[in-house]
Motif scaffolding. Structure first.
Motif: not given
Length: 311
Positions: A76-87
């Motif tokens: 039941g743990q949500e997952m999100g707010s994906l953010a890439w590193t610049p490379d």
């Protein structure tokens, strides 16, 4: 007779087909958080397959989906707010949902160790994810060296390489949210919520300075840096007092867009919604409500004709 024969054949074929089960209905993976990499043509998203959430990746040239994380429990743990590193070599993400008013994190899986909302980073080389620290709303610096995030209403940051522990970037009044790095990675803009109004703040790490842009008693939100890093555009929603819960709010004092100098905080209004339809701001489903394009143009949503369009 031919019609009856065709119907009989169709009925027989239908009877031979396996029934469409409830497991088939609920078993299809549900994708969210589709995010394009800043380089290399890669895309990542969160896949919820029967309650098990993982980050998936597809890259040129075949674009075949593969797992980046390897969670196996339907906890039941949500997952999100994906953010890439610049490379585009790693992805920062949040696992866990936000706390309630008592500061308690959801624990639907009844984990005896409890649960919390944390910022994680996972490399695309197959290594295991590494926890950065408690928090949410991660923003990776354009320099690729640090990630800023929100922990209990304050802005924290940590090195991407994990060599030192996270630390609080500065202390500020109100509740901080929505950190956005300047294009050169030297400053961070954020929203400072003061309850009945909010401000746009800018923190300069090198100068150890904190400034609020064109401050007032309205609700300022959605800071967006100019490509040259000199200015910040934001939305201003007029303060109108408290409204009854679920009360319709289709018109009011018009919202506006403003631009302020990041160094001085001096701002000006660049556009104001018309009275009537579209006077109340309605956000779209997007990470950014404002986009500062080349040529000094700002893209924004508006319901000026009763429907939401980009202008």
């Amino acid at each position: 007779m031919r019609v009856f024969a065709i119907l009989a054949i169709a009925a027989g074929a239908s009877a031979q087909q396996a029934p469409f089960t409830l497991d088939q209905v609920l078993g299809s993976a549900f994708p969210t958080e589709l995010t394009a990499a800043p380089a290399g043509g890669k895309v990542a998203w969160v896949s919820n397959a029967k309650g098990v959430r993982n980050i998936m990746l597809a890259e040129p040239s075949g674009y075949e989906a593969r797992k980046v994380t390897a969670y196996t429990a339907d906890d039941g743990q949500e997952m999100g707010s994906l953010a890439w590193t610049p490379d585009a070599s790693a992805i920062v993400y949040v696992r866990g949902d936000s706390a309630n008013r008592a500061g308690e994190y959801p624990n639907p899986g009844l984990d005896p160790n409890g649960a919390e909302q944390d910022v994680w980073i996972v490399s695309l080389d197959g290594s295991a994810p590494r926890k950065i620290g408690e928090g949410h709303s991660p923003a990776v610096s354009p320099r690729g060296d640090r990630v800023a995030f929100i922990r209990r209403g304050q802005l924290w940051w940590a090195p991407v390489d994990g060599k030192t522990a996270p630390s609080q970037a500065f202390k500020a009044r109100g509740q901080c949210s929505g950190p956005v790095w300047s294009p050169d990675g030297a400053r961070i803009a954020f929203v400072s919520d003061r309850g009945d109004h909010s401000l746009i703040g800018v923190y300069d790490a090198a100068a150890q300075s904190l400034r609020y842009l064109d401050p007032g008693t309205d609700s300022d939100m959605q800071p967006e840096w100019s490509p040259d890093g000199r200015s910040i555009a934001f939305i201003r929603i007029p303060s109108s007092g408290l409204r009854a819960v679920r009360e319709a709010h289709r018109s009011g004092e018009p919202w506006s867009m403003r631009v302020a100098a990041a160094q001085t905080g001096v701002g000006r209004e660049i556009w104001r919604a018309s009275a009537g339809r579209g006077s109340v701001f309605r956000e779209i489903t997007a990470r950014n409500q404002l986009l500062w394009a080349d040529g000094g143009r700002i893209v924004f949503p508006w319901e000026g004709d009763g429907w939401t369009h980009l202008y």
